[in-house]
Write an enzyme that holds these catalytic residues in place. Structure first.
Site, PDB file in Angstrom:
ATOM      1  N   LYS A  21       9.371  69.124 -59.709  1.00 50.24           N
ATOM      2  CA  LYS A  21       9.812  67.941 -58.966  1.00 50.24           C
ATOM      3  C   LYS A  21       9.495  68.047 -57.481  1.00 50.24           C
ATOM      4  O   LYS A  21       9.108  67.081 -56.851  1.00 50.24           O
ATOM      5  CB  LYS A  21      11.322  67.777 -59.175  1.00 50.24           C
ATOM      6  CG  LYS A  21      11.913  66.566 -58.501  1.00 50.24           C
ATOM      7  CD  LYS A  21      11.482  65.311 -59.192  1.00 50.24           C
ATOM      8  CE  LYS A  21      12.013  64.058 -58.536  1.00 50.24           C
ATOM      9  NZ  LYS A  21      11.250  62.881 -58.971  1.00 50.24           N
TER      10      LYS A  21
ATOM     11  N   ASN B 226      13.429  81.522 -53.372  1.00 51.61           N
ATOM     12  CA  ASN B 226      12.543  80.373 -53.508  1.00 51.61           C
ATOM     13  C   ASN B 226      11.627  80.383 -52.286  1.00 51.61           C
ATOM     14  O   ASN B 226      12.106  80.532 -51.169  1.00 51.61           O
ATOM     15  CB  ASN B 226      13.385  79.084 -53.529  1.00 51.61           C
ATOM     16  CG  ASN B 226      12.548  77.860 -53.828  1.00 51.61           C
ATOM     17  OD1 ASN B 226      11.373  77.985 -54.171  1.00 51.61           O
ATOM     18  ND2 ASN B 226      13.145  76.698 -53.702  1.00 51.61           N
TER      19      ASN B 226
END
Ligand code: M6R
Length: 604
Positions: A599, A97
């Site tokens: 999100k 990530n």
């Protein structure tokens, strides 16, 4: 912006990883994949959400594995670009990530050395780099690899040659260890493993961990072994499930009587007539403060704008609310100013950068966040937790109302420190705060009225939201909620600004939601409604039950009750949230996962 999970223990890793990815897919959902060591390293990945590709994932037997749910940044949404990525010999798998800024240079070097790349991602370079260095010890290879990469990352890796361990490392992207009994987890979010354990260890930037079923070793950025404190998370797994609601967003809107109560818990006392914060926060607020800069993004930014009205009303401190993405480059920094960063996730890249910039310039920094152990809590001089429980829906709802309440508590505290607030006044505010959950519950019981208005708006092409004072940031938030989940064009305006431009857009096809409260701007907003109606647009007014005048001007009414409550903005917000939700629901939109949004925005 992607979700990561790693598991090592005694359970069937396939089941654990798939289940965790379902809980993580609000971080990204354009593709997903898992890799498991079942004697050999086995991998499955594809385009699409984990729920859609789950059935195609073959049975694999191992108890060590990694999983990933992706929100594309580098490279299109394809099966090849999905994670995990493998080394050439298919013995090492990584999930990542973040962004590897120098991946092109590294990729060229590795191709020259004979590596073959299968994807267009920056992440794949990590697998080949580790492979290039690997001599039988995964953590050593990971340490050497991270010395070569530039950028931000949370990386979790496994190797077929060391099947009982997973290795993780982080820099500017979240990674947290879930501590179990005879099993351990590594994930980008606590909710990924909350079903199995609520014992966690948060990794700091530069730290690396090596995890087996029974051991956890953590090293600092200089590779020195360190002892990590285990922390207990009070979130309940039920908080990260829908509990019978069709969408997380609706559940989270309905959570608000409770979350409003939680954010106040332990912080207000009408008996002692005090507002209490953790010691480090109290110290920060007691210092001489000449100005406050609030930095945040999106919904949190609108909470910050509301905070400006609340703090300036109760103190003589000037408040400047600034977009973190601008402040990080252009903000003014003054040593005597307090910088308050608001970030639900505690991981938003722009907000973290603004916070770091503020600290470098010698400002004192305070964070309002919902996530304990998040990066923001570890950068700032002090932090206040929202205590809202996990928020899964991409659209922020319950965390927005908690942020506003915390800003109001800060306003009260500063006002006490400045000796501007008498004890009677404080007592009254505390009593009013305690009544807030009741007013929120009251709105939830009126959802049929809101659905009726949603039906009026469901085919709209453009909706404007207007308000004055604190109702202006609420208008911005109402418009953001509607546009992000229903895809209807929506804009929020300070009502007084309409005649300076936006009037040109008003036609008989435009609908305007006007927030009307009976304060010093009451007459003005009624006049604005008249001006809008004169242009043929429809007006939906949100007004108090006791207001009998507004209905003479508006086409439709939505009501709320809040007595003379100083925080009328809270029930009004709930009306706006439900309105956006029901419009989106009638339009059959994917409410919890609006297109192109995730999100948590952990890249710039
Ligand atoms: O986690 P943060 O509060 O820092 O997130 C900031 C924004 O990305 C976020 O508020 C976003 O605008 C909302 N999810 C929209 O509903």
């Amino acid at each position: 912006m992607c979700g990561i999970i790693g598991y090592v223990g005694f359970r069937d890793a396939r089941t654990v990883l798939i289940e965790s990815l379902k809980r993580l897919d609000y971080r990204g959902y354009d593709s997903a994949g898992i890799a498991i060591i079942d004697k050999k390293l086995k991998i499955f990945k594809d385009k699409g959400e984990i729920v859609k590709i789950e059935k195609q994932i073959p049975q694999m037997k191992g108890t060590t594995g990694v999983g990933h749910t992706r929100w594309a940044t580098h490279g299109a949404v394809t099966k090849e670009n999905a994670h995990p990525h493998l080394s050439c010999d298919k013995k090492i798998a990584i999930v990542h990530n973040g962004i590897i800024e120098n991946f092109n240079i590294l990729k060229e070097e590795l191709i020259k050395k004979g590596h073959t790349f299968l994807s267009d991602t920056d992440s794949e370079v990590i697998a080949h780099l580790i492979d290039d260095i690997y001599k039988g010890n995964l953590e050593e290879a990971m340490i050497a690899a991270t010395k070569k990469i530039k950028g931000s990352y949370a990386i979790v890796a496994i190797s077929q040659d060391e099947p009982l361990k997973i290795v993780g490392v982080r820099k500017e992207s979240p990674l947290v260890i879930g501590v179990g009994d005879s099993e351990n987890f590594l994930a980008s979010d606590i909710t990924a493993f909350l079903k199995y354990t609520n014992r966690v260890m948060f990794l700091n930037d530069g730290e690396l961990c090596v995890i087996t079923a029974n051991t956890i070793r953590v090293y600092d950025k200089n590779q020195r072994p360190i002892t990590k404190k285990e922390e207990l998370i009070t979130w309940d797994i039920k908080d990260s499930e829908k509990s019978g609601f069709p969408h997380f967003m609706l559940k989270e809107i309905y959570d608000q009587p409770e979350t409003v109560h939680h954010v106040l818990r332990g912080r207000i006392s009408e008996i002692e007539e005090t507002i209490t914060f953790p010691e480090q926060v109290e110290k920060l607020l007691k210092n001489e403060i000449t100005s406050i800069h609030i930095v945040a993004c999106g919904t949190s930014f609108y909470a910050g704008l509301a905070g400006k009205y609340l703090i300036e009303q109760l103190t003589n401190i000037s408040v400047f609310t600034e977009l973190a993405s601008e402040y990080r480059y252009f903000g003014t920094r003054n040593e005597n100013s307090l910088v308050i960063a608001i970030t639900q996730s505690g991981e938003t890249a722009d907000t973290l950068a603004a916070l770091r910039e503020a600290q470098l310039s010698g400002c004192r920094t305070l964070v309002i966040t919902n996530v304990i152990g998040s990066t923001a809590t570890r950068i700032a001089d002090g932090y206040i937790l929202q205590q809202s429980g996990p928020e899964i829906g991409v659209a922020a709802t319950k965390t927005f109302t908690s942020q506003i309440i915390l800003l109001f508590l800060i306003a009260l505290k500063l006002s006490i420190i400045q000796k501007k607030l008498g004890s009677n006044e404080l007592y009254n505010y505390i009593v009013q705060l305690k009544a807030l959950p009741r007013y929120v519950r009251d709105i939830l019981q009126r959802s049929n009225d809101i659905i009726a208005i949603a039906k009026q708006l469901k085919d709209a092409t453009s909706v404007f939201f207007i308000g004055r004072g604190i109702n202006y940031p609420l208008s911005l938030e109402g418009a953001l909620k509607l546009k992000e989940i229903s895809y209807i064009h929506a804009e929020g305006f300070a009502a007084g600004e309409l005649k300076h431009g936006p009037f040109a857009l008003l036609t008989d096809e435009t609908s305007v939601v006007a927030i009307v409260t009976q304060d010093e701007t009451y007459e003005k907003i009624l006049a604005n409604i008249g001006e809008i109606k004169a242009r043929g647009s429809k007006v939906i007014a949100i007004a108090e039950d006791k207001d009998s005048e507004t209905e003479k001007h508006a086409d439709f009414m939505l009501r709320f009750s809040a007595g003379s409550h100083v925080l009328q903005c809270i029930p009004i917000t709930v009306v706006l949230q439900l309105l956006a939700y029901h419009v989106a629901h009638l339009r059959k939109c994917p409410i919890d996962k609006p297109r192109n949004l995730a999100k948590s925005v952990t890249v710039e």
